[in-house]
Design an enzyme around this catalytic site. Structure first.
Site, PDB file in Angstrom:
ATOM      1  N   ARG B  15      -1.709   0.743   9.238  1.00 40.47           N
ATOM      2  CA  ARG B  15      -0.867   1.944   9.405  1.00 40.47           C
ATOM      3  C   ARG B  15      -1.020   2.816   8.157  1.00 40.47           C
ATOM      4  NH1 ARG B  15       2.722   4.750   6.653  1.00 40.47           N
ATOM      5  NH2 ARG B  15       3.772   2.831   6.019  1.00 40.47           N
ATOM      6  N   ASP B  16      -0.410   2.432   7.032  1.00 40.90           N
ATOM      7  CA  ASP B  16      -0.554   3.227   5.808  1.00 40.90           C
ATOM      8  C   ASP B  16      -2.034   3.306   5.419  1.00 40.90           C
ATOM      9  OD1 ASP B  16       0.052   4.602   3.436  1.00 40.90           O
ATOM     10  OD2 ASP B  16       1.787   3.361   3.020  1.00 40.90           O
ATOM     11  N   HIS B  19      -4.512   6.143   6.330  1.00 37.66           N
ATOM     12  CA  HIS B  19      -4.726   7.323   5.472  1.00 37.66           C
ATOM     13  C   HIS B  19      -6.035   7.201   4.682  1.00 37.66           C
ATOM     14  CE1 HIS B  19      -0.852   9.292   5.986  1.00 37.66           C
ATOM     15  NE2 HIS B  19      -0.207   8.168   5.744  1.00 37.66           N
ATOM     16  N   SER B 169       7.286   6.172  -1.773  1.00 39.60           N
ATOM     17  CA  SER B 169       6.157   6.842  -1.110  1.00 39.60           C
ATOM     18  C   SER B 169       5.171   7.461  -2.092  1.00 39.60           C
ATOM     19  CB  SER B 169       6.676   7.958  -0.202  1.00 39.60           C
ATOM     20  OG  SER B 169       7.761   7.518   0.564  1.00 39.60           O
ATOM     21  N   HIS B 196       8.664  -1.154  -0.366  1.00 36.42           N
ATOM     22  CA  HIS B 196       7.310  -0.682  -0.061  1.00 36.42           C
ATOM     23  C   HIS B 196       6.826   0.117  -1.260  1.00 36.42           C
ATOM     24  CE1 HIS B 196       4.249   1.312   2.713  1.00 36.42           C
ATOM     25  NE2 HIS B 196       4.383   2.277   1.803  1.00 36.42           N
ATOM     26  N   HIS B 198       3.776   1.937  -3.862  1.00 38.63           N
ATOM     27  CA  HIS B 198       2.433   2.528  -3.978  1.00 38.63           C
ATOM     28  C   HIS B 198       1.953   2.380  -5.415  1.00 38.63           C
ATOM     29  CE1 HIS B 198       1.291   4.318  -0.105  1.00 38.63           C
ATOM     30  NE2 HIS B 198       2.588   4.304   0.130  1.00 38.63           N
ATOM     31  N   TYR B 287       4.976  14.956  -2.774  1.00 44.68           N
ATOM     32  CA  TYR B 287       4.228  14.649  -1.563  1.00 44.68           C
ATOM     33  C   TYR B 287       2.742  14.895  -1.773  1.00 44.68           C
ATOM     34  CZ  TYR B 287       8.615  14.726   0.980  1.00 44.68           C
ATOM     35  OH  TYR B 287       9.871  14.459   1.421  1.00 44.68           O
TER      36      TYR B 287
END
Lengths: 342, 342
Positions: B15-16, B19, B169, B196, B198, B287
């Protein structure tokens, strides 16, 4: 370079990073990288074969360029940064040390296995005589209990080391293991304390932050992670993280990011990442030189090379004891057979 | 899968990680990866477009394969692992959720911006109705003060979420910021708590360990770091580290290492690493979709795009406020000009 920075970084991409490119640095590459690092205000830039001065050999890998030429090149473009060299007694000699000092190297990092500081005495003393700043670099620091590490650090101090480093050569240490080691050194030795991490368990940054929290003020990093195994604490990322934490390094973040992307990344044939091999080494806590031997033994006995490496790690086998690899493989194969027979 | 594992991992490479390969997964790849993950005993495998169900679009990137086919493929080979889906209300719909559930997805992770949990109410309730396990996934968790995060987590709980995740994120959070967030949730909500991470600041592993220390029991990882930005906490490395710490995940370490090397690595066109762009996003806390806009604005005004992104981060600009980018660029250019004039 003022002296009131909180943390002084030594950039090791031109030494430890040499492993990542099979010791193929050219003079031109070193000129460009060192110039950019100097421009970004990095306090120390280490330049040597990956295994230290005179490491160029069939055993450790042949350098493309004589490292003395590389040191000379780095010195020629560094008017702010100091050039450091790494030397492992037994590989590099006093003669090599003198040659590097004559070329302008200002810091000597004398590296020994964590339990063998005594072989550094002569080299540290000589580096002092040559007017160099000195570091006692205790490699494979996870292989000694904390008390032993402290004892060895005290030896390094008694020889004249200005700084003693905890070196997590295998990328094996967990954050709490770094914490107890740095804490113990801060309580027991009068030198500055440093930390050199590897990223095999994706913990190089975590361990570096713990080391700083416990009082380490000398920290190694490698731009774009260039180093043995999974590479070191990524310097440009470290600078960013420390800025976010309000800890001063004196290094220019944007310039570090730019040189990582524009000058260093193109040198790498493939990016550094945590592969099966580097993860295995970090998990087992063994020398990278064992990997190939273990693979061969594993094929011979039809077993998993990881089982061999993990067992070697448990037994704290060191370089020079490669004959243990076959013994361990034999034992594992026998144990496996007796399990099948049961 | 027994329920007495200490930590339950959700693998997000399908899923992630989408990207990292521009959403180009094929059915064959998903079959192979999911089968190997199932075989390694990974409890949950998330399969969706990188931006959740129905993310395939010009705006978020077109998927090569309809994600429902990918979910169906994963379900078909997973007799132990549960298949999870991600859904962002506003992108995915109740209809998408139902379709995924009908295909055999057992966990619904409903994701909202950290301050907008209220948009998840309907979707969490419907997922419960469909008999799915539910997760409230609070993204960009650094953008809200801790009290606000707690308030939003309580909303997620009130809608029926079995677990609430702190989602870093942007890869922006420092370990102590993760610590205070997880601690606050553990003290305030009755759900399980997840994390979660990064790796933009090379802190994914450090943050994950801190989250676990504070009581998080649901943890996301991505094999070989496949994920947005610099990728996620590397699953096979996490399993190794947790084993070293004596924390059970139920996942087979060797199988994870093997599938990372043999099945997942070949899918990646180039390895995940921390580049200038991903480091900038993590440092600024914005973002990733802002990066391109900021670069264009920077060129127009002859300024550094990093200055724009860092300022946007300070102002906590969110998705949908892209027009702020030009405003900020104008201000920076003006400030720069007035400095020159002085």
């Amino acid at each position: 370079m003022t002296n009131n920075e909180d943390i002084l970084i030594t950039e090791v991409a031109l030494r430890d990073g040499s492993h990542a490119i099979s010791h193929q640095y050219t003079v031109d590459q070193v000129l460009k990288v060192a110039k950019a690092l100097n421009d970004a205000n990095v306090p120390y830039i280490e330049v040597s074969h990956g295994d230290g001065l005179a490491g160029s050999s069939l055993q450790y890998g042949l350098s493309r360029t004589n490292e003395m030429e590389l040191i000379e090149a780095a010195v020629s473009v560094a008017d702010k940064s100091k050039i450091a060299i790494l030397l492992l007694p037994g590989i590099g000699t006093l003669h090599d040390l003198k040659e590097a000092a004559n070329l302008g190297a200002k810091m000597a990092r004398i590296a020994t296995h964590v339990t063998e500081a005594d072989v550094a005495q002569q080299h540290i003393a000589y580096a002092k005589e040559l007017g160099m700043e000195t570091v006692g670099f205790l490699m494979m620091a996870h292989m000694a209990p904390v008390e032993k590490l402290v004892e060895q650090a005290k030896l390094m101090e008694s020889y004249g080391a200005d700084t003693v480093y905890v070196v997590d050569s295998a990328g094996y240490l967990l954050p709490e293991q770094v914490r107890e080691r740095i804490r113990a050194l801060k309580q027991s030795v009068g030198t500055k304390v440093g930390f050199h991490g590897h990223n095999n368990l994706s913990l190089a940054m975590a361990n570096t932050l713990v080391a700083i929290e416990e009082g380490a003020t000398r920290i190694d990093g490698s731009v774009r992670c260039l180093g043995a195994g999974a590479g070191n604490t990524q310097t440009e990322v470290l600078v960013a993280v420390l800025e976010r934490m309000g800890i001063q390094t004196g290094v220019d973040l944007y310039k570090m990011m730019d040189l990582a992307e524009d000058i260093v990344a193109p040198i790498l044939q493939s990016p550094q990442e945590i592969t099966k091999d580097s993860l295995t080494l970090g998990y087992a806590g063994v020398y990278s030189s064992f990997a190939l031997h273990a693979k061969r033994a594993a094929e011979k006995f039809n077993i998993d090379s990881r089982d061999i490496l993990i067992e070697l790690g448990k037994r704290k086998v060191v370089g020079g004891q490669e004959d243990m690899i076959l013994d361990v493989a034999t034992e594992i194969a026998q144990a496996k057979r007796s399990l099948v027979l049961k």
